[in-house]
Write an enzyme that holds these catalytic residues in place. Structure first.
Site, PDB file in Angstrom:
ATOM      1  N   GLY A 160       0.823  -1.198   0.000  1.00 15.31           N
ATOM      2  CA  GLY A 160       0.000   0.000   0.000  1.00 15.31           C
ATOM      3  C   GLY A 160       0.860   1.252   0.000  1.00 15.31           C
ATOM      4  O   GLY A 160       2.011   1.221   0.465  1.00 15.31           O
ATOM      5  N   CYS A 199       5.906  -0.297   7.164  1.00 13.98           N
ATOM      6  CA  CYS A 199       5.562   0.855   6.332  1.00 13.98           C
ATOM      7  C   CYS A 199       6.776   1.228   5.492  1.00 13.98           C
ATOM      8  O   CYS A 199       7.899   1.230   5.995  1.00 13.98           O
ATOM      9  CB  CYS A 199       5.176   2.023   7.237  1.00 13.98           C
ATOM     10  SG  CYS A 199       4.780   3.528   6.340  1.00 13.98           S
ATOM     11  N   LEU A 200       6.536   1.550   4.223  1.00 18.66           N
ATOM     12  CA  LEU A 200       7.646   1.932   3.343  1.00 18.66           C
ATOM     13  C   LEU A 200       8.342   3.205   3.823  1.00 18.66           C
ATOM     14  O   LEU A 200       9.492   3.442   3.467  1.00 18.66           O
ATOM     15  CB  LEU A 200       7.143   2.120   1.909  1.00 18.66           C
ATOM     16  CG  LEU A 200       6.599   0.850   1.238  1.00 18.66           C
ATOM     17  CD1 LEU A 200       6.065   1.177  -0.149  1.00 18.66           C
ATOM     18  CD2 LEU A 200       7.670  -0.223   1.164  1.00 18.66           C
TER      19      LEU A 200
HETATM   20 NI    NI Z   1       2.692   3.278   5.612  1.00 13.25          NI
END
Ligand code: NI
Length: 167
Positions: free
Chosen positions: A46, A91-92
């Site tokens: 995402g 999370c990226l």
């Molecule tokens: Ni994230």
């Protein structure tokens, strides 16, 4: 298409609140294509526009095993949520950090697709978690901000140290 740079926590730009998209245009669709390419390349499941320093309410998600089921959410709103479930998130924008977060188990989301058409979707499992995680980004909230202040301080220190070592 282009790969976009992903903001890294604790970058203050991750705390900006995104504005709704007034009209879905060809420019919106170009951004969505670039966001999808960036997400797949990372790789991630995402990405919120906030993470690429565009402060508009746009999210791309693909939780499929085959990485070919892109879901686009423009101006998403949660119309209902139920249950509670704890699961490990990453999370990226927070590389190498995985922590448990409690979120609603099931959500109903209304949004526009890349053609500007309204839709409503009921989600559970990983998709529900992902929708809530990405919608947090649009509010300027990173998942680690669900954790205790002590943990957040440790994570910030660790990331700043890591980044200094790679420079
Ligand atoms: Ni994230």
């Amino acid at each position: 298409m282009a790969l976009l740079p992903i903001l890294q926590y604790p970058d203050p730009r991750l705390h900006k609140v995104a504005k709704p998209v007034a009209t879905v245009t060809e420019q919106t669709r170009k951004l969505i294509r670039d966001m999808a390419e960036t997400m797949y390349a990372a790789p991630g499941v995402g990405l919120a526009a906030t993470q690429v320093d565009v402060h508009e309410r746009i999210v791309v998600i693909d939780v499929s095993d085959t990485h070919d089921k892109l879901q686009v959410f423009i101006n998403p709103t949660l119309t209902s949520s139920s249950g509670a479930e704890e699961s490990e998130e990453g999370c990226l924008s927070v590389p190498g950090i995985y922590e448990n977060v409690t979120r609603a188990e099931r959500v109903m989301v209304s949004a526009l697709d890349e053609q500007g058409k309204a839709f409503t979707l009921e989600a559970d499992g990983l998709l529900a978690i992902c929708i809530q995680h990405e919608m947090d980004h649009l509010q300027g909230k990173v998942f680690v901000e669900h954790l205790s202040h002590l943990k957040q301080t440790r994570i910030r220190a660790k990331l700043i140290k890591q980044r200094r070592e790679t420079l």
